[in-house]
Design a protein around this motif. Structure first.
Motif, PDB file in Angstrom:
ATOM      1  N   TRP A 152      28.993  22.239  34.074  1.00  0.00           N
ATOM      2  CA  TRP A 152      28.944  21.791  32.675  1.00  0.00           C
ATOM      3  C   TRP A 152      27.544  21.854  32.090  1.00  0.00           C
ATOM      4  CZ3 TRP A 152      33.056  18.329  30.434  1.00  0.00           C
ATOM      5  CH2 TRP A 152      34.231  18.346  31.194  1.00  0.00           C
ATOM      6  N   ARG A 153      26.536  21.775  32.926  1.00  0.00           N
ATOM      7  CA  ARG A 153      25.125  21.871  32.552  1.00  0.00           C
ATOM      8  C   ARG A 153      24.667  20.743  31.630  1.00  0.00           C
ATOM      9  NH1 ARG A 153      24.020  22.714  36.075  1.00  0.00           N
ATOM     10  NH2 ARG A 153      21.925  23.445  35.626  1.00  0.00           N
ATOM     11  N   ILE A 154      24.569  19.559  32.187  1.00  0.00           N
ATOM     12  CA  ILE A 154      24.057  18.445  31.401  1.00  0.00           C
ATOM     13  C   ILE A 154      23.271  17.472  32.284  1.00  0.00           C
ATOM     14  CG2 ILE A 154      26.390  17.384  31.484  1.00  0.00           C
ATOM     15  CD1 ILE A 154      24.360  16.782  28.439  1.00  0.00           C
ATOM     16  N   HIS A 209       9.977  12.931  39.262  1.00  0.00           N
ATOM     17  CA  HIS A 209      10.936  12.570  40.308  1.00  0.00           C
ATOM     18  C   HIS A 209      12.303  13.160  39.985  1.00  0.00           C
ATOM     19  CE1 HIS A 209      13.801   9.718  42.456  1.00  0.00           C
ATOM     20  NE2 HIS A 209      13.231  10.451  43.381  1.00  0.00           N
ATOM     21  N   ASP A 210      12.804  13.962  40.909  1.00  0.00           N
ATOM     22  CA  ASP A 210      14.124  14.579  40.766  1.00  0.00           C
ATOM     23  C   ASP A 210      15.132  13.628  41.420  1.00  0.00           C
ATOM     24  OD1 ASP A 210      16.427  16.065  41.034  1.00  0.00           O
ATOM     25  OD2 ASP A 210      15.449  17.832  41.886  1.00  0.00           O
ATOM     26  N   SER A 211      15.965  12.994  40.586  1.00  0.00           N
ATOM     27  CA  SER A 211      16.881  11.969  41.105  1.00  0.00           C
ATOM     28  C   SER A 211      18.330  12.455  41.122  1.00  0.00           C
ATOM     29  CB  SER A 211      16.758  10.694  40.275  1.00  0.00           C
ATOM     30  OG  SER A 211      17.312  10.870  38.995  1.00  0.00           O
ATOM     31  N   ALA A 212      18.509  13.754  41.375  1.00  0.00           N
ATOM     32  CA  ALA A 212      19.857  14.338  41.322  1.00  0.00           C
ATOM     33  C   ALA A 212      20.872  13.621  42.220  1.00  0.00           C
ATOM     34  CB  ALA A 212      19.791  15.817  41.697  1.00  0.00           C
ATOM     35  N   TYR A 213      20.381  13.003  43.319  1.00  0.00           N
ATOM     36  CA  TYR A 213      21.320  12.402  44.286  1.00  0.00           C
ATOM     37  C   TYR A 213      21.297  10.873  44.298  1.00  0.00           C
ATOM     38  CZ  TYR A 213      21.866  17.151  45.766  1.00  0.00           C
ATOM     39  OH  TYR A 213      22.149  18.492  45.760  1.00  0.00           O
ATOM     40  N   THR A 214      20.759  10.290  43.246  1.00  0.00           N
ATOM     41  CA  THR A 214      20.632   8.829  43.220  1.00  0.00           C
ATOM     42  C   THR A 214      21.975   8.114  43.347  1.00  0.00           C
ATOM     43  OG1 THR A 214      18.572   8.909  42.013  1.00  0.00           O
ATOM     44  CG2 THR A 214      19.826   6.910  41.773  1.00  0.00           C
ATOM     45  N   GLY A 226      17.370  13.405  35.738  1.00  0.00           N
ATOM     46  CA  GLY A 226      18.689  12.952  36.171  1.00  0.00           C
ATOM     47  C   GLY A 226      19.721  14.011  35.851  1.00  0.00           C
ATOM     48  N   SER A 227      20.838  13.930  36.565  1.00  0.00           N
ATOM     49  CA  SER A 227      21.838  14.976  36.424  1.00  0.00           C
ATOM     50  C   SER A 227      23.237  14.388  36.516  1.00  0.00           C
ATOM     51  CB  SER A 227      21.643  15.999  37.538  1.00  0.00           C
ATOM     52  OG  SER A 227      22.674  16.952  37.500  1.00  0.00           O
ATOM     53  N   LEU A 228      24.134  14.899  35.703  1.00  0.00           N
ATOM     54  CA  LEU A 228      25.542  14.512  35.809  1.00  0.00           C
ATOM     55  C   LEU A 228      26.266  15.391  36.819  1.00  0.00           C
ATOM     56  CD1 LEU A 228      25.909  14.069  31.991  1.00  0.00           C
ATOM     57  CD2 LEU A 228      26.274  12.259  33.642  1.00  0.00           C
ATOM     58  N   SER A 229      25.589  16.430  37.308  1.00  0.00           N
ATOM     59  CA  SER A 229      26.238  17.437  38.151  1.00  0.00           C
ATOM     60  C   SER A 229      26.859  16.865  39.413  1.00  0.00           C
ATOM     61  CB  SER A 229      25.221  18.505  38.563  1.00  0.00           C
ATOM     62  OG  SER A 229      24.866  19.294  37.457  1.00  0.00           O
ATOM     63  N   LYS A 230      26.091  16.100  40.175  1.00  0.00           N
ATOM     64  CA  LYS A 230      26.544  15.666  41.495  1.00  0.00           C
ATOM     65  C   LYS A 230      27.443  14.427  41.422  1.00  0.00           C
ATOM     66  CE  LYS A 230      24.193  19.195  42.586  1.00  0.00           C
ATOM     67  NZ  LYS A 230      22.810  19.312  43.027  1.00  0.00           N
ATOM     68  N   PRO A 231      27.087  13.386  40.634  1.00  0.00           N
ATOM     69  CA  PRO A 231      27.956  12.191  40.652  1.00  0.00           C
ATOM     70  C   PRO A 231      29.335  12.411  40.049  1.00  0.00           C
ATOM     71  CG  PRO A 231      26.105  11.868  39.145  1.00  0.00           C
ATOM     72  CD  PRO A 231      25.843  13.140  39.893  1.00  0.00           C
TER      73      PRO A 231
END
Ligand SMILES: *Cc1c(COP(=O)(O)O)cnc(C)c1O
Length: 389
Positions: A244-246, A202-207, A233-238
């Motif tokens: 930064w790539r994390i 599950h890609d939760s990039a926009y959670t 999970g991604s720190l990119s969007k929130p």
């Protein structure tokens, strides 16, 4: 000679439109771009301050661990506990990623042998299918149809395909459709994955990018999810940290371990100062995300209300910073995209760039300031007038 796997990469659908954008820019046309889904706002100050501080610490100048610092993994686990009431063991159920895209691509190399099948949503983030192909696998397309709320119909997957499938990719809130999924769908996914022994990714990039009191859930909240899959999970969007790539992968321990093992042979993790900075974001995610979503809410309302005044009949998406809309009568995705670029100097993304089932749609990203949104809408209205479907 390039390797044969390079030939498996799909033709780059945005090439033609990118050429036109270049041409327009050369002519000095002022372009309003609803194109790329990349936050325009800066990374919040406390995160930057932490990077600066930790960048000066020589202990951070050496190779990091490829699975991430234990402190970083603990912070991700604490966030899951706080936000979703999901318990994770930071040592065995969390691995850091150099952006979630990295993990989404690499998970295929952990589980896909040549000839294996992955179940991939269409339209969707292109990396699921491309990762599958590069690992030698085959894509079985799961159409995301409007009439199903842009959720895949798992019951429609043929028995022999389901039997052979290794990975199932899902992504809610969804890029590009803006659709969201709830408990009921995630429960169906768990049942399906258990029945056919499929690993769910599950890609939760926009959670964290959601509106009107709606708080998207983690896939791992559903009973049994931690036995069948992982969540990226991604720190990119929130936190406006795309550069930064994390990110991370969390969930089923043997899958997390396998991804970590692959990574330890390929990369050396992310700069520790960036991990420390990301931890500050996670610790303060409540307020930071609230502030950010307030801004996106105004932009979303502006775009949806504006398009609806022109004749669209769109519902406001509950998540993501995308508006997914049908093209007017007489156009397909490509011709409408070219039309609005040439007539209005406005960039939108053609829906077929996300797969065959994206044909007939376009995507607008609201990662531009309100004045630019107003200007873009003004130009569309001036040229299109009232649209029909
Ligand atoms: C932006 C995005 C990501 C995040 O990618 P990172 O590599 O973490 O920056 C992942 N999945 C989808 C669907 C996205 O749109």
């Amino acid at each position: 000679m390039e390797a044969t796997r390079m030939k498996k990469l799909p033709p780059y659908l945005f090439a033609r439109i990118e050429k036109k954008i270049e041409e327009a820019k050369e002519k000095g046309v002022d372009i309003v771009s609803f194109g790329i889904g990349d936050p325009d706002l800066p990374t919040p100050d406390p995160i930057i301050a932490e990077l600066c501080k930790e960048a000066r610490n020589p202990a951070n100048h050496q190779y990091p661990s490829s699975v991430g610092m234990l402190d970083f993994r603990r912070e991700v686990a604490a966030y899951y506990q706080r936000r979703f009431n999901v318990e994770l063991d930071p040592r065995s159920e969390v691995v850091s990623l150099i952006g979630s895209k990295e993990g989404i691509a690499h998970i295929n190399f952990c589980y896909v042998d040549p000839g294996d099948i992955n179940l991939v949503p269409d339209p969707g983030y292109p990396v699921y299918g491309i990762g599958t192909l590069l690992a030698g696998g085959e894509v079985y397309v799961l159409p995301l149809l409007e009439k199903n709320g842009f959720l895949p119909d798992l019951a429609a997957v043929p028995e022999e395909v389901a039997q052979k499938a290794k990975l199932l990719f899902i992504n809610y809130p969804n890029n590009p459709t803006g659709a969201v999924a709830g408990k009921e769908f995630f429960e169906q996914v768990v049942d399906f994955a258990k029945r056919y022994n499929i690993i769910v990714c599950h890609d939760s990039a926009y959670t964290e990018i959601a509106y009107d009191e709606y708080r998207p859930m983690s896939f791992l909240e559903v009973p049994g999810a931690q036995e069948v899959g992982i969540e990226f999970g991604s720190l990119s969007k929130p936190f406006n940290m795309t550069g930064w790539r994390i990110g991370w992968a969390v969930g089923r321990a043997d899958v997390v371990e396998c991804l970590g093992r692959l990574k330890s042979n390929l990369d050396s993790g992310q700069f520790q100062a960036i991990q420390y900075a990301g931890m500050v974001g996670l610790r303060h995610s409540g307020q930071l995300v609230k502030d950010l979503c307030a801004i996106y809410t105004r932009r979303r309302d502006m775009v949806v209300d504006g398009l609806n005044r022109m004749g669209w009949n769109l519902k406001k998406p509950q998540g993501t910073f995308y508006i997914w809309a049908p093209v007017p009568k007489g156009f397909d995705s490509a011709s409408f995209t070219e039309y609005v670029l040439e007539k209005c100097g406005v960039i939108i993304t053609p829906g077929n760039g996300y797969g065959q089932y994206g044909e007939g749609y376009f995507r607008l990203s609201i990662t531009i300031p309100e004045e630019r949104i107003m200007e873009g809408l003004r130009r569309l209205e001036e040229n299109l007038g009232k649209v029909e479907f």
